[in-house]
Design a protein around this motif. Structure first.
Motif, PDB file in Angstrom:
ATOM      1  N   ALA A 152       0.825  -1.201   0.000  1.00  0.00           N
ATOM      2  CA  ALA A 152       0.000   0.000   0.000  1.00  0.00           C
ATOM      3  C   ALA A 152       0.862   1.255   0.000  1.00  0.00           C
ATOM      4  N   THR A 153       0.423   2.244  -0.765  1.00  0.00           N
ATOM      5  CA  THR A 153       1.086   3.542  -0.687  1.00  0.00           C
ATOM      6  C   THR A 153       0.692   4.174   0.650  1.00  0.00           C
ATOM      7  N   PRO A 154       1.512   5.100   1.157  1.00  0.00           N
ATOM      8  CA  PRO A 154       1.184   5.716   2.451  1.00  0.00           C
ATOM      9  C   PRO A 154      -0.243   6.261   2.470  1.00  0.00           C
ATOM     10  N   ARG A 155      -0.689   6.750   1.309  1.00  0.00           N
ATOM     11  CA  ARG A 155      -2.017   7.338   1.253  1.00  0.00           C
ATOM     12  C   ARG A 155      -3.103   6.282   1.485  1.00  0.00           C
ATOM     13  N   ILE A 156      -2.980   5.155   0.798  1.00  0.00           N
ATOM     14  CA  ILE A 156      -3.970   4.085   0.975  1.00  0.00           C
ATOM     15  C   ILE A 156      -3.908   3.551   2.403  1.00  0.00           C
ATOM     16  N   ARG A 157      -2.677   3.422   2.908  1.00  0.00           N
ATOM     17  CA  ARG A 157      -2.501   2.913   4.255  1.00  0.00           C
ATOM     18  C   ARG A 157      -3.189   3.838   5.269  1.00  0.00           C
ATOM     19  N   ASN A 158      -3.082   5.147   5.028  1.00  0.00           N
ATOM     20  CA  ASN A 158      -3.725   6.099   5.933  1.00  0.00           C
ATOM     21  C   ASN A 158      -5.241   6.012   5.892  1.00  0.00           C
ATOM     22  N   VAL A 159      -5.772   5.428   4.831  1.00  0.00           N
ATOM     23  CA  VAL A 159      -7.221   5.213   4.778  1.00  0.00           C
ATOM     24  C   VAL A 159      -7.577   3.890   5.442  1.00  0.00           C
ATOM     25  N   LEU A 160      -6.759   2.859   5.137  1.00  0.00           N
ATOM     26  CA  LEU A 160      -7.053   1.502   5.606  1.00  0.00           C
ATOM     27  C   LEU A 160      -6.896   1.371   7.116  1.00  0.00           C
ATOM     28  N   LYS A 161      -5.868   2.020   7.631  1.00  0.00           N
ATOM     29  CA  LYS A 161      -5.547   1.883   9.057  1.00  0.00           C
ATOM     30  C   LYS A 161      -6.712   2.339   9.962  1.00  0.00           C
ATOM     31  N   ILE A 214     -16.191   8.823  18.433  1.00  0.00           N
ATOM     32  CA  ILE A 214     -15.010   8.661  19.274  1.00  0.00           C
ATOM     33  C   ILE A 214     -13.763   8.432  18.437  1.00  0.00           C
ATOM     34  N   ASN A 215     -13.864   7.558  17.420  1.00  0.00           N
ATOM     35  CA  ASN A 215     -12.689   7.312  16.587  1.00  0.00           C
ATOM     36  C   ASN A 215     -12.263   8.557  15.814  1.00  0.00           C
ATOM     37  N   VAL A 216     -13.243   9.284  15.284  1.00  0.00           N
ATOM     38  CA  VAL A 216     -12.914  10.481  14.518  1.00  0.00           C
ATOM     39  C   VAL A 216     -12.254  11.519  15.422  1.00  0.00           C
ATOM     40  N   SER A 217     -12.823  11.731  16.633  1.00  0.00           N
ATOM     41  CA  SER A 217     -12.226  12.762  17.480  1.00  0.00           C
ATOM     42  C   SER A 217     -10.836  12.344  17.946  1.00  0.00           C
ATOM     43  N   ALA A 218     -10.651  11.031  18.202  1.00  0.00           N
ATOM     44  CA  ALA A 218      -9.320  10.584  18.603  1.00  0.00           C
ATOM     45  C   ALA A 218      -8.317  10.842  17.487  1.00  0.00           C
ATOM     46  N   SER A 219      -8.713  10.568  16.232  1.00  0.00           N
ATOM     47  CA  SER A 219      -7.729  10.749  15.162  1.00  0.00           C
ATOM     48  C   SER A 219      -7.516  12.229  14.854  1.00  0.00           C
ATOM     49  N   LEU A 220      -8.564  13.067  15.093  1.00  0.00           N
ATOM     50  CA  LEU A 220      -8.365  14.506  14.918  1.00  0.00           C
ATOM     51  C   LEU A 220      -7.316  15.030  15.889  1.00  0.00           C
ATOM     52  N   ILE A 221      -7.440  14.588  17.141  1.00  0.00           N
ATOM     53  CA  ILE A 221      -6.474  15.029  18.147  1.00  0.00           C
ATOM     54  C   ILE A 221      -5.073  14.575  17.765  1.00  0.00           C
ATOM     55  N   ARG A 222      -4.993  13.327  17.285  1.00  0.00           N
ATOM     56  CA  ARG A 222      -3.694  12.796  16.901  1.00  0.00           C
ATOM     57  C   ARG A 222      -3.097  13.602  15.738  1.00  0.00           C
ATOM     58  N   LYS A 223      -3.947  13.935  14.757  1.00  0.00           N
ATOM     59  CA  LYS A 223      -3.479  14.702  13.599  1.00  0.00           C
ATOM     60  C   LYS A 223      -2.952  16.066  14.029  1.00  0.00           C
ATOM     61  N   LYS A 224      -3.725  16.706  14.928  1.00  0.00           N
ATOM     62  CA  LYS A 224      -3.356  18.025  15.409  1.00  0.00           C
ATOM     63  C   LYS A 224      -1.965  17.965  16.038  1.00  0.00           C
ATOM     64  N   LEU A 225      -1.763  16.871  16.786  1.00  0.00           N
ATOM     65  CA  LEU A 225      -0.480  16.700  17.451  1.00  0.00           C
ATOM     66  C   LEU A 225       0.636  16.529  16.434  1.00  0.00           C
TER      67      LEU A 225
END
Lengths: 396, 281
Positions: free
Chosen positions: A204-213, B266-277
């Motif tokens: 997976a490209t990083p982009r796809i991985r960021n969706v799949l994960k 919950i998953n969306v807010s957790a990943s938003l916080i992570r992204k912000k970080l």
């Protein structure tokens, strides 16, 4: 002053750390204390006893023998070490049929006398009686109370906790049901999970991985009761229709739901393991002219084998301990499984289904705690072996 | 077959499997959303079940789940964060600490039904709380404790040692370093862990079966010694028991959708916080 605060905070932190460990010890203590209580119960229902004629040489019966006697599978006393006389099982109901209410008197005051009478008439009798009505007479002999036998529990093939006079607590159908469902769940989940792990780690490209994960995290976050509900309304009718079965609630349905539920564990752990393969090893293989796929299955998979094994073990652990989804889709028949397409009952589902009906402190209640102990032991073994397996790679 | 074709076939299989797993997720989500969307409205979210669970709403179950989230957070968050600070900042790497870590790992692997058994034995029977919010909250709190500890520990570990040393070299005490340097930096990651543990608490059924959950309660809880209804348990009972399963199905779809929505939020807010970080770092 500042030093005092430092000391206080440090003390507080130490106490917190200690509390966490104490909680685990507490869980172990309570689980095993309640579980051990099970083997102190008599193998006859609480408050009751079995009586035979005073002349009968039999003084002891195992719970299996008691069950067979009252099911008319054992019909002669010589089968359980007595004389060759026909066994006549008697419950309270049989006595009520034999004697009128007047004869028994108010509050069954004459019942003990009538019991002596009937015992003298029928030499092969065995009576199942509440303790307070047992007459104090040489002609009626109480069968010695024997405790629930450890081997009866672990090797028993019947789980009928509400059976009278002798409840049957046989672990085998539940244990085999659990392993059966868990095993097939892993067989389904493993190729799927490994394929996705390889894809995510290697292709997976990083982009796809960021969706799949995040999607896999979401799969892990869905509550088990929602999986169970989905299985119940979609999978179960589908299996019943396509395979033309009498019921759709089968071990197979449980395995599929468990496979989906253990996918995130398998994918995450296996992907981590493959990602940890050093870049140099990978490049060496590619440099020798191997294709990417040859590198994956000749170098990366063997290199990360311990991590992949750990993923499998953890996946099994997840599958064995799962309660609600399995409870909702497997049909919960406590029989030793023969095929995938019949109802089974797992250990966690048994606890969830029966604890509400088992009076606290009774044999049934304690039996469910023994099941809890067994689950606990299985999971501890699973996490320790997963740890040992993944450590092996670091050492070698 | 040459190695190029072999590789092509293998990689195609992996792609298909990945799409299949994504498909499973979308199918489950799509099915629940499709079936449940028509049920959800303001009335469903703010009224009690009526007509033997075939009509009305799930308000008491939402309140119950909120009570359990609050109760278990009150117990698990301080205890978990403090013991994580202790194990990663104060304690060394001795035998005792390694033992505590192994124990915490084991705690994380214990099936949720075993927590239910333990909670029933200790909180409901031995301590005499009965089926109550406090018994359920403590049971759920213990269940998420390892999650809180582990994520907090990882958050603290991610803080570079150079910052700690710098702070100590400037004459700050250990406590000052932890409270002014390490904790603020680790804060977003710790928050992510806490949010995820709330998600876990809101979806667990097995631990609350025998410690708090009630089939039907028209009244809202008055104290922490009352029983409550809870969303996951509510879904379970209306999915499998009841006289008219077909009539309760819409209610079940609605409840499942609310649970899914909580997980998504919950998953969306957790990943938003992570992204912000990640942006800050």
């Amino acid at each position: 002053m500042r030093r005092a605060i430092e000391k206080v905070v440090e003390g507080l932190l130490t106490v917190s750390g200690a509390t966490t460990s104490a909680i685990i010890l507490l869980i172990v203590v309570f689980l095993f204390k309640e579980g051990a209580g099970f083997f102190r119960h008599s193998n006859v229902e609480n408050g009751y006893s079995l009586c035979v004629s005073g002349k009968n040489p039999v003084y002891r019966l195992s719970s299996d023998e008691i069950k067979k006697i009252f099911d008319y599978e054992i019909v002669s006393w010589d089968e359980v070490g007595g004389e060759s006389i026909e066994i006549v099982p008697f419950r309270m109901g049989n006595i009520m049929e034999r004697y009128s209410e007047e004869e028994l008197g108010e509050d069954y005051i004459n019942l003990p006398a009538k019991i002596i009478e009937v015992t003298k008439e029928i030499p092969g009798i065995i009576l199942f009686l509440p303790l307070q009505y047992i007459p104090d007479d040489v002609s009626v002999k109480k069968i010695e109370d024997s405790r629930i036998d450890v081997s009866d529990f672990f090797a028993g093939t019947d789980w009928i906790p509400t059976a009278t006079p002798s409840p049957q607590f046989g672990l085998l159908p539940l244990l085999l049901g659990t392993l059966w469902v868990g095993l097939f769940a892993i067989i389904i989940a493993l190729p799927l999970g490994l394929g996705v792990a390889i894809y995510m780690a290697e292709l997976a490209t990083p982009r796809i991985r960021n969706v799949l994960k995040p999607m896999i995290e979401l799969l892990a976050g869905i509550p088990s009761v929602v999986y169970g509900f989905f299985g119940l309304v979609v999978l179960v009718p589908f299996i019943q229709r396509t395979l033309n079965l009498p019921v759709g609630e089968t071990a197979f349905a449980g395995s599929i739901v468990l496979a989906i539920m253990s996918l995130p564990t398998i994918i995450t752990v296996a992907e981590d393991a493959m990602r940890n393969t050093p870049q140099t090893v990978r490049e060496a293989s590619l440099g020798l002219g191997a294709s990417h796929w040859q590198t994956i299955y000749r170098v990366i998979i063997p290199y990360s084998l311990s991590g992949i094994s750990a993923a499998v073990v953890l996946g099994i652990g997840r599958a064995v301990g799962e309660t609600m989804a399995v409870l909702m889709v497997t049909g919960n028949a406590a029989v030793i499984p023969q095929t995938l397409f019949e109802p089974v009952r797992t250990i966690p589902a048994t606890i969830a289904a029966e604890l509400g009906e088992a009076p606290a402190g009774g044999a049934h209640y304690n039996a469910l705690f023994v099941l809890g102990c067994i689950l606990f032991i299985i999971t501890v073994v699973v996490s320790i072996s997963a740890e040992l397996i993944s450590k092996k790679r670091v050492d070698s | 077959m040459n190695k190029k074709t072999k590789q092509g076939i293998a990689f195609m299989i992996f792609r298909i499997l990945s799409v299949a797993v994504a498909g499973i997720l979308f199918y489950i989500l799509g099915f629940i959303i499709y079936q449940g969307a028509g049920v959800i409205n303001i009335e469903f979210l703010t009224s009690s079940p009526t007509n033997g669970m075939t009509a009305g709403g799930i308000f008491p179950a939402i309140v119950g789940t909120l009570c359990l989230i609050a109760g278990s957070s009150l117990f698990a968050f301080p205890l978990g964060i403090l013991s994580a600070i202790y194990t990663s900042e104060y304690a060394g790497n001795g035998k005792v600490i390694r033992f505590v870590r192994v124990m915490t790992n084991n705690l994380a692997g214990i099936p949720s039904i075993v927590f239910g058994l333990f909670g029933m034995s200790l909180f409901v029977n031995t301590m005499g709380f009965g089926d109550s919010i406090i018994a359920g909250s403590l049971t759920l709190g213990i269940l998420v404790l390892p999650l809180v500890i582990r994520t907090t520990e990882e958050a603290l570990k991610a803080v570079p040692d150079s910052l700690r040393r710098g702070s100590l070299a400037l004459g700050a005490s250990k406590l000052q370093t932890v409270s002014r340097i390490t904790l603020p930096i680790a804060f977003p990651n710790i928050m992510t862990g806490l949010i995820l543990s709330i998600g876990r608490v809101s979806g667990e059924t097995a631990p609350i079966l025998f410690t708090v959950a009630a089939y039907f309660l028209p009244k809202l809880p008055q104290s922490m010694y009352d029983q409550v209804m809870a969303l996951p348990y509510h879904l379970y009972v209306i999915a499998v028991s009841g006289t008219d399963l077909e009539a309760t199905r819409p209610m079940a779809y609605g409840t499942a959708l609310v649970l899914i929505a909580i997980v998504l939020i919950i998953n969306v807010s957790a990943s938003l916080i992570r992204k912000k970080l990640q942006k800050h770092a």
